[in-house]
Design an enzyme around this catalytic site. Structure first.
Site, PDB file in Angstrom:
ATOM      1  N   ASN A 148      25.053  19.653  33.148  1.00 28.15           N
ATOM      2  CA  ASN A 148      24.480  18.511  33.750  1.00 28.15           C
ATOM      3  C   ASN A 148      25.708  17.730  34.427  1.00 28.15           C
ATOM      4  O   ASN A 148      25.551  16.988  35.429  1.00 28.15           O
ATOM      5  CB  ASN A 148      24.048  17.535  32.460  1.00 28.15           C
ATOM      6  CG  ASN A 148      25.037  17.371  31.435  1.00 28.15           C
ATOM      7  OD1 ASN A 148      25.935  18.320  31.438  1.00 28.15           O
ATOM      8  ND2 ASN A 148      24.945  16.233  30.834  1.00 28.15           N
ATOM      9  N   GLU A 247      30.974  19.040  21.599  1.00 27.14           N
ATOM     10  CA  GLU A 247      30.195  17.937  22.143  1.00 27.14           C
ATOM     11  C   GLU A 247      28.767  18.355  22.184  1.00 27.14           C
ATOM     12  O   GLU A 247      28.422  19.067  23.247  1.00 27.14           O
ATOM     13  CB  GLU A 247      30.935  17.300  23.274  1.00 27.14           C
ATOM     14  CG  GLU A 247      32.618  16.669  23.068  1.00 27.14           C
ATOM     15  CD  GLU A 247      32.969  16.158  24.361  1.00 27.14           C
ATOM     16  OE1 GLU A 247      32.661  16.332  25.189  1.00 27.14           O
ATOM     17  OE2 GLU A 247      34.174  15.740  23.772  1.00 27.14           O
ATOM     18  N   CYS A 281      24.009  13.671  28.096  1.00 33.15           N
ATOM     19  CA  CYS A 281      23.964  13.472  26.807  1.00 33.15           C
ATOM     20  C   CYS A 281      23.961  12.039  26.164  1.00 33.15           C
ATOM     21  O   CYS A 281      23.418  11.844  25.003  1.00 33.15           O
ATOM     22  CB  CYS A 281      25.134  14.486  25.972  1.00 33.15           C
ATOM     23  SG  CYS A 281      26.740  13.796  26.642  1.00 33.15           S
ATOM     24  N   GLU A 460      37.371  14.331  21.112  1.00 26.90           N
ATOM     25  CA  GLU A 460      38.317  14.567  22.284  1.00 26.90           C
ATOM     26  C   GLU A 460      38.549  13.328  23.060  1.00 26.90           C
ATOM     27  O   GLU A 460      37.600  12.305  22.779  1.00 26.90           O
ATOM     28  CB  GLU A 460      37.817  15.692  23.391  1.00 26.90           C
ATOM     29  CG  GLU A 460      37.684  16.739  22.478  1.00 26.90           C
ATOM     30  CD  GLU A 460      37.349  18.348  23.483  1.00 26.90           C
ATOM     31  OE1 GLU A 460      38.183  18.029  24.497  1.00 26.90           O
ATOM     32  OE2 GLU A 460      36.683  19.074  23.130  1.00 26.90           O
TER      33      GLU A 460
HETATM   34  N1  LIG Z   1      27.798  15.489  23.583  1.00 27.69           N
HETATM   35  C1  LIG Z   1      28.431  15.715  24.997  1.00 27.69           C
HETATM   36  O1  LIG Z   1      29.331  15.570  25.317  1.00 27.69           O
HETATM   37  C2  LIG Z   1      27.277  16.527  25.771  1.00 27.69           C
HETATM   38  C3  LIG Z   1      27.711  16.415  27.211  1.00 27.69           C
HETATM   39  C4  LIG Z   1      26.767  17.140  28.039  1.00 27.69           C
HETATM   40  C5  LIG Z   1      25.648  18.094  27.641  1.00 27.69           C
HETATM   41  N2  LIG Z   1      25.287  18.092  26.151  1.00 27.69           N
HETATM   42  C6  LIG Z   1      24.361  18.543  25.806  1.00 27.69           C
HETATM   43  O2  LIG Z   1      24.102  19.790  26.560  1.00 27.69           O
HETATM   44  C7  LIG Z   1      22.903  20.216  26.486  1.00 27.69           C
HETATM   45  C8  LIG Z   1      22.429  20.450  27.968  1.00 27.69           C
HETATM   46  O3  LIG Z   1      23.225  21.505  28.420  1.00 27.69           O
HETATM   47  P1  LIG Z   1      22.830  23.170  28.483  1.00 27.69           P
HETATM   48  O4  LIG Z   1      21.268  23.308  28.583  1.00 27.69           O
HETATM   49  O5  LIG Z   1      23.569  23.732  29.634  1.00 27.69           O
HETATM   50  O6  LIG Z   1      23.223  23.444  27.109  1.00 27.69           O
HETATM   51  P2  LIG Z   1      23.450  25.145  26.364  1.00 27.69           P
HETATM   52  O7  LIG Z   1      23.815  25.117  25.017  1.00 27.69           O
HETATM   53  O8  LIG Z   1      22.015  25.788  26.671  1.00 27.69           O
HETATM   54  O9  LIG Z   1      24.523  25.698  27.453  1.00 27.69           O
HETATM   55  C9  LIG Z   1      25.656  25.369  27.411  1.00 27.69           C
HETATM   56  C10 LIG Z   1      26.892  26.375  27.897  1.00 27.69           C
HETATM   57  O10 LIG Z   1      26.838  27.417  26.659  1.00 27.69           O
HETATM   58  C11 LIG Z   1      26.670  28.612  26.984  1.00 27.69           C
HETATM   59  N3  LIG Z   1      25.906  29.675  26.057  1.00 27.69           N
HETATM   60  C12 LIG Z   1      24.615  29.333  25.565  1.00 27.69           C
HETATM   61  N4  LIG Z   1      24.354  29.981  24.469  1.00 27.69           N
HETATM   62  C13 LIG Z   1      25.569  30.672  24.105  1.00 27.69           C
HETATM   63  C14 LIG Z   1      26.136  31.492  23.071  1.00 27.69           C
HETATM   64  N5  LIG Z   1      25.451  32.055  22.218  1.00 27.69           N
HETATM   65  N6  LIG Z   1      27.575  31.710  22.893  1.00 27.69           N
HETATM   66  C15 LIG Z   1      28.334  31.252  24.023  1.00 27.69           C
HETATM   67  N7  LIG Z   1      27.880  30.332  24.924  1.00 27.69           N
HETATM   68  C16 LIG Z   1      26.942  30.067  24.924  1.00 27.69           C
HETATM   69  C17 LIG Z   1      25.679  28.535  28.211  1.00 27.69           C
HETATM   70  O11 LIG Z   1      25.573  29.642  29.082  1.00 27.69           O
HETATM   71  C18 LIG Z   1      26.373  27.313  29.064  1.00 27.69           C
HETATM   72  O12 LIG Z   1      27.588  27.730  29.684  1.00 27.69           O
HETATM   73  C19 LIG Z   1      21.884  18.851  26.051  1.00 27.69           C
HETATM   74  O13 LIG Z   1      21.647  19.126  24.781  1.00 27.69           O
HETATM   75  C20 LIG Z   1      23.069  17.805  26.129  1.00 27.69           C
HETATM   76  O14 LIG Z   1      22.760  16.869  25.376  1.00 27.69           O
HETATM   77  C21 LIG Z   1      26.112  17.194  25.448  1.00 27.69           C
HETATM   78  O1  LIG Z   2      26.535  14.599  29.276  1.00 29.23           O
HETATM   79  C1  LIG Z   2      27.581  14.190  28.539  1.00 29.23           C
HETATM   80  C2  LIG Z   2      28.468  13.593  29.274  1.00 29.23           C
HETATM   81  C3  LIG Z   2      29.760  13.264  28.550  1.00 29.23           C
HETATM   82  C4  LIG Z   2      30.692  12.731  28.868  1.00 29.23           C
HETATM   83  C5  LIG Z   2      32.048  12.857  28.946  1.00 29.23           C
HETATM   84  O2  LIG Z   2      32.346  13.975  27.968  1.00 29.23           O
HETATM   85  C6  LIG Z   2      32.745  11.930  29.396  1.00 29.23           C
HETATM   86  O3  LIG Z   2      32.690  11.132  30.035  1.00 29.23           O
HETATM   87  O4  LIG Z   2      34.225  12.312  29.038  1.00 29.23           O
END
Ligand SMILES: NC(=O)c1ccc[n+]([C@@H]2O[C@H](COP(=O)([O-])OP(=O)(O)OC[C@H]3O[C@@H](n4cnc5c(N)ncnc54)[C@H](O)[C@@H]3O)[C@@H](O)[C@H]2O)c1
Ligand SMILES: O=C/C=C/C=C(\O)C(=O)O
Length: 484
Positions: A148, A247, A281, A460
């Site tokens: 994202n 995260e 997120c 972090e």
């Molecule tokens: N809290 C935060 O800071 C934050 C920030 C951005 C996105 N997000 C969350 O991320 C999600 C969207 O992103 P996404 O769809 O790419 O997430 P995802 O968990 O599907 O994938 C994230 C990464 O993990 C890898 N991955 C998937 N399964 C794995 C495994 N078993 N072992 C190791 N790596 C693996 C993927 O290839 C990708 O690089 C949403 O739930 C969003 O809320 C959270």
């Molecule tokens: O999608 C999630 C966004 C996370 C944002 C950060 O980790 C940041 O602004 O440092």
């Protein structure tokens, strides 16, 4: 960069492994061909990181900080190339990419260079005992990031892990390999020692991501992504008790009180619900609005949602971007249908826009505003990760806080009020790692960032990052008075 994306191992590109395609979310057309790292390629990347570790870890922190500043300078020199790479993978608007995604990449390196270089050492002296702490890097760190905010989120972890003396293997999302691949070229061009920063591409479970986190040569895992993936990764590193920093997802609440500046609350909620197509997120998916302003707020937010502009990424006034993939678009649309089945009133959107041009092959959905669902509806409980919110009226402050906290997630919350007392009282009662008052996603990179409950483990940001990316050893010396 070329349309073919290679790994980056030991300072050189590695064009090996099966190929997969990524797609332009604007049109659905193939955009890049990417190599997938199998176990053997992951093994080489981890070995390169391990070989580089002693030299990198032994550098004075000021020298590592100087490398981070060189990377930031080079990001700024290749700014437009990074902007183009990010847009090609995500369909983000050029305005957002130029003001948020890529500048934050440079800022992530610069701010951690400053913080690490200025960090004081701690020592405690008590009569004839002296205790002090030395910090050592964790070792080889796996950096796994989502699609994202590809550059922003990768650099948010790469900067502090490197400045703390670790060497790393980064795996970007399979959807968005481009901007981190440019960063690898940048690392080579500024002469970063080979093996310090390695990049492997591929998928998650059963592929590169899993091979990387399970690898015995990886000492710690830092991950941003879905809560379910975090849980899977935790299980796969449990036997080796590797440190993790996670995260994860959110189902973030926004609270609008009747005493708020309603213009600011509406405009702020337009940002917090629809920025990046709702694919942040931190985006608000549950809004709770005091009953006396509920109708006005809802009508105004719905009206603003209908006026967001589906332009091309290159149009500077574009305010709506597509979903990342056909699969994710279908997931978001399935929640739009579910909302209708659960009895929601659709106040804006609810479907797919039609353009009459090649964007009809892309992954767009309409910005959507819903009302009328009970708190236990799936739409009010599950993370959708799209441009959609549900709005519920409330009568008292206590009820608003209780509704906001009724979630398995606890990443971010937003409070709109003109009462200073209420702002502090409510902000302190919310079960969330981050609370914004009368704003949203305003960042200070020194502050702790992360979530509670299903939204993550650890924090972090600033010294919190440096704490995670290093291990303290406490040394205690008994001083014998009068002896040499
Ligand atoms: N809290 C935060 O800071 C934050 C920030 C951005 C996105 N997000 C969350 O991320 C999600 C969207 O992103 P996404 O769809 O790419 O997430 P995802 O968990 O599907 O994938 C994230 C990464 O993990 C890898 N991955 C998937 N399964 C794995 C495994 N078993 N072992 C190791 N790596 C693996 C993927 O290839 C990708 O690089 C949403 O739930 C969003 O809320 C959270
Ligand atoms: O999608 C999630 C966004 C996370 C944002 C950060 O980790 C940041 O602004 O440092």
């Amino acid at each position: 960069m070329s349309d073919q994306v290679t790994h980056f191992i030991g300072g050189v590109p590695v064009a090996e492994g099966a190929m997969f395609a990524t797609h332009d979310p604007v049109t659905g057309q193939p955009v890049r061909r990417v190599h997938e790292a199998d176990r053997a390629i992951v093994d080489r990347a981890v070995a390169a990181a391990r070989a580089a570790l002693p030299g990198w870890a032994a550098l004075p922190v000021a020298e590592r900080a100087a490398w981070m500043r060189r990377l930031a300078d080079a990001i700024e020199e290749r700014f437009e190339e990074l902007v183009a790479a990010e847009i090609a993978d995500t369909g983000k608007s050029i305005t957002q990419t130029r003001t948020l995604d890529i500048p934050r990449g440079a800022a992530n390196f610069r701010s951690f260079a400053e913080i690490a270089a200025q960090r004081p050492e701690s020592a405690f002296h008590l009569r004839d005992v002296l205790s002090y702490t030395v910090r050592r890097p964790l070792g080889v760190v796996a950096v796994i990031v989502p699609w994202n905010l590809p550059f922003l989120l990768a650099t948010w972890k790469i900067g502090p892990s490197l400045v703390a003396g670790n060497t790393i293997v980064v795996k970007p999302s399979e959807h968005t390999p481009g901007s981190v691949a440019v960063l690898a070229e940048i690392a080579a061009s500024v002469g970063l020692p080979p093996g310090v920063l390695n990049v492997v591409h591929g998928f998650g479970g059963g592929s590169t991501g899993q091979f990387l986190v399970e690898h015995p040569g990886v000492d710690a895992v830092t991950f941003t992504g879905e809560s379910r993936t975090g849980s899977t990764i935790m299980k796969s590193v449990a036997d080796r008790v590797k440190p993790v920093s996670f995260e994860l997802g959110g189902k973030n609440a926004g609270l609008v009180f009747a005493d708020a500046d309603l213009d600011a609350a509406v405009e702020g909620s337009v940002r917090s619900v629809f920025t990046n197509g709702g694919q942040v997120c931190l985006c608000t998916e549950r809004l709770y609005v005091e009953r006396s302003v509920f109708e006005e707020f809802t009508a105004r937010l719905a009206e603003r949602a209908g006026r967001l502009k589906f332009g091309r990424p290159a149009d500077e006034d574009t305010t709506m971007m597509p979903m990342i993939s056909a699969e994710h678009r279908d997931k978001v649309l399935s929640y739009y249908e579910l909302a209708k089945d659960e009895g929601a009133e659709v106040r804006a959107g609810g479907g797919v826009p039609r353009f009459g041009d090649d964007r009809d092959g892309g992954y767009y959905v309409e910005p959507t505003v819903l009302t009328g669902l009970p708190r236990d509806s799936r739409v009010n409980r599950e993370e959708i990760f799209g441009p959609v919110c549900h709005i519920t009226p409330f009568d008292t402050e206590a009820e608003a806080v209780e509704l906001a906290n009724d979630s398995e997630y606890g990443l971010a919350a937003t409070v709109w009020t003109s009462s200073l007392n209420r702002a502090h009282r409510v902000a302190g009662s919310l079960e969330a790692g981050l609370v914004w008052v009368n704003t949203w996603y305003l960042r200070d990179l020194r502050t702790p960032f992360g979530g509670v409950k299903l939204s993550g483990i650890g924090r972090e940001g600033g010294t919190h990052s440096l704490d995670f990316y290093s291990e303290p050893t406490t040394i205690t010396i008994k001083l014998e008075p009068g002896h040499d």
